[in-house]
Design an enzyme around this catalytic site. Structure first.
Site, PDB file in Angstrom:
ATOM      1  CG  HIS A   3      97.271  55.634  48.953  1.00  0.00           C
ATOM      2  ND1 HIS A   3      98.143  56.646  49.267  1.00  0.00           N
ATOM      3  CD2 HIS A   3      96.315  55.647  49.923  1.00  0.00           C
ATOM      4  CE1 HIS A   3      97.743  57.233  50.394  1.00  0.00           C
ATOM      5  NE2 HIS A   3      96.641  56.647  50.809  1.00  0.00           N
ATOM      6  CE  LYS A  23      78.823  27.219  33.846  1.00  0.00           C
ATOM      7  NZ  LYS A  23      77.510  26.973  34.446  1.00  0.00           N
ATOM      8  CD  GLU A  32      76.080  34.896  37.965  1.00  0.00           C
ATOM      9  OE1 GLU A  32      77.033  34.201  37.625  1.00  0.00           O
ATOM     10  OE2 GLU A  32      75.280  34.536  38.846  1.00  0.00           O
TER      11      GLU A  32
HETATM   12  O1  PA5 Z   1      74.018  32.796  40.872  1.00  0.00           O
HETATM   13  C1  PA5 Z   1      74.178  31.793  40.204  1.00  0.00           C
HETATM   14  O2  PA5 Z   1      73.223  31.097  39.804  1.00  0.00           O
HETATM   15  C2  PA5 Z   1      75.566  31.302  39.851  1.00  0.00           C
HETATM   16  O3  PA5 Z   1      76.557  32.198  40.226  1.00  0.00           O
HETATM   17  C3  PA5 Z   1      75.842  29.959  40.512  1.00  0.00           C
HETATM   18  O4  PA5 Z   1      75.722  30.095  41.895  1.00  0.00           O
HETATM   19  C4  PA5 Z   1      77.220  29.416  40.150  1.00  0.00           C
HETATM   20  O5  PA5 Z   1      77.389  29.356  38.775  1.00  0.00           O
HETATM   21  C5  PA5 Z   1      77.437  28.034  40.756  1.00  0.00           C
HETATM   22  O6  PA5 Z   1      76.469  27.141  40.316  1.00  0.00           O
HETATM   23  P1  PA5 Z   1      76.196  25.762  41.025  1.00  0.00           P
HETATM   24  O7  PA5 Z   1      75.739  26.024  42.408  1.00  0.00           O
HETATM   25  O8  PA5 Z   1      75.144  25.112  40.207  1.00  0.00           O
HETATM   26  O9  PA5 Z   1      77.478  24.994  41.039  1.00  0.00           O
END
Ligand code: PA5
Length: 447
Positions: free
Chosen positions: A310, A424, A289
């Site tokens: 394996h 989303k 990310e």
């Molecule tokens: O690193 C990030 O920002 C994302 O992976 C969020 O943690 C994830 O989308 C969850 O978001 P939230 O805590 O707002 O539910």
């Protein structure tokens, strides 16, 4: 005791000293981005000093609430996704007995997870399992509006309400979210849940050392102060005033960028201990990310060895040569177990009888490393003295720091995740969420 260390000595054949130095020489400039907060995403640098700035009062409060929950219930469902889930699971799984879920008389509640998928069968089975059990909920969402955890929370809250008074339900729910905004905060205020805030300047995937990670880890019975101590020591060892030559986070970041520039676009995090599986899941989120954007980025993958030797072993040895490996190598096991002698020796294992399994595992690691190097796969090694709270704290901070440095080398903003919005938007359009009417019209024409 020795700290976590980094071994880049196996990379010599994969790049020249000059190629490494070229990037290493830019470290001062990159370091300034973090030091002076002048880089991209600089409003999200709160994690840098978290191990030393987290207030003692917050830790006391986490411990207090975790003690209360521990004494009250047999199960705690941690609801969250991405950064609101992976860090705590990574630490809890790494520190837990491999078979902890089958132990019925544990001192601590079992931790279950929800809100990290929308599988109907998963939620049905979880709710059925919890029907006759005592449980509490820790619901975590920074934005407070994420669909997956919101669905899980709605279902699990209803399950609690079936057998408990409103007052008791509200005591069994702890919310970790933004200090003022989002639906979860609003609900927490309305229902009077106990809450912890996620600091504004700490993004989800960098939040494991806040209540997001610390509360579930404390409830599972692990020492959060030791975890923070390890992280704090690593923050000192990799701080902005430590030179490149002494800074393992900076060196790891540079090594992976040099390899990337030479076409090694996929990094595989390797472990030889199944307890580290979720550390790899957390690491993949952190790096994927943070770096995968603007049509750039190293693709983070992971394998559990020797299991995956394996299966994926064939590809790593012989497939497309765009891979490099980072091994997490643990020096000491927690327990000792020797291979027994067998009079018949039909399995021909007597030649290693009397050896510990860890010694065999180490030879598997060494043999695989040499094979992969021969197969043109560069290998980085991170050595951990043992798996405990302190060294996991070091490891977490090391990876976070290296990730930020590496992202800046790559030229991206390591702290945003604009790409996550695309799915989303489509899902909301397909579900007909109010406010998405235009998108619904458009997407309907494509299906
Ligand atoms: O690193 C990030 O920002 C994302 O992976 C969020 O943690 C994830 O989308 C969850 O978001 P939230 O805590 O707002 O539910």
């Amino acid at each position: 005791m020795k700290d976590i260390s980094l071994d880049l000595s196996n990379l010599q054949d994969f790049y020249s000293n000059n190629e490494f130095s070229l990037l290493a020489n830019k470290y001062d400039e990159i370091n300034q981005f973090l030091h002076n907060k002048t880089g991209k995403g600089n409003e999200f640098l709160g994690w840098l000093n978290l191990p030393s700035t987290i207030p003692g009062k917050e830790i006391d409060n986490i411990k207090l609430i975790s003690e209360e929950i521990k004494s009250k219930v047999d199960f705690v469902v941690v609801i969250g996704i991405g950064g609101s889930y992976l860090g705590s699971r990574a630490v809890i799984e790494a520190l837990s007995n491999n078979f902890h879920q089958y132990k019925t008389n544990g001192k601590f509640p079992q931790i279950l997870y929800a809100g990290q998928n929308i599988s109907e069968d998963y939620m049905y089975e979880l709710l059925s399992f919890l029907k006759d059990k005592s449980f509490a909920i820790v619901v975590i969402s920074k934005s407070g509006t994420t669909t997956e955890p919101a669905i899980a929370f709605r279902l699990l809250k209803k399950e609690l309400e079936k057998s408990l008074s409103t007052d008791e339900v509200n005591k069994r729910i702890i919310a970790i979210t933004d200090k003022s905004k989002g639906a979860l905060k609003q609900l927490a205020n309305q229902e009077n849940y106990r809450t912890f805030n996620i600091p504004d300047d700490v993004g989800g995937r960098f939040s494991v050392l806040t209540a997001v990670g610390l509360l579930p880890i404390a409830i599972a019975g692990f020492d959060i102060e030791k975890l923070l101590e390890g992280a704090k020591d690593m923050s000192k060892a990799t701080s902005t005033d430590v030179s490149f030559e002494n800074n393992i986070a900076a060196q790891y970041a540079v090594a992976r960028n040099v390899l990337y520039n030479k076409g090694k676009t996929n990094e595989i995090l390797v472990n030889y201990n199944p307890k580290l599986h979720y550390i790899a899941e957390w690491w993949k989120q952190l790096y994927g990310e943070s770096e995968g954007k603007d049509n750039k980025g190293i693709f983070p993958a992971s394998v559990n060895f020797t299991t995956d030797l394996h299966s994926m072993g064939q590809y790593i040895q012989d497939g497309l040569r765009n891979l490099f490996e980072t091994i997490i190598s643990v020096n000491e096991t927690k327990y000792k177990l020797e291979i027994p002698t067998d009079n018949d020796n039909l399995d021909k294992l007597n030649y290693i009888a009397g050896k510990r399994l860890s010694a065999v595992n180490k030879m598997a690691e060494l043999g695989t490393k040499i094979a992969h190097l021969d197969g043109n796969v560069p290998v980085i090694r991170i050595e951990i003295p043992e798996i405990n709270e302190y060294f996991l704290g070091q490891l977490i901070y090391f990876f976070e720091k290296a990730c930020a440095i590496s992202g800046y080398y790559l030229g991206v903003n390591p702290f945003d995740q604009p790409g996550v919005e695309a799915y989303k938007k489509n899902m909301f359009a397909l579900l007909g969420k109010p406010g998405f009417e235009e998108e619904t019209e458009k997407i309907k024409k494509r299906i």
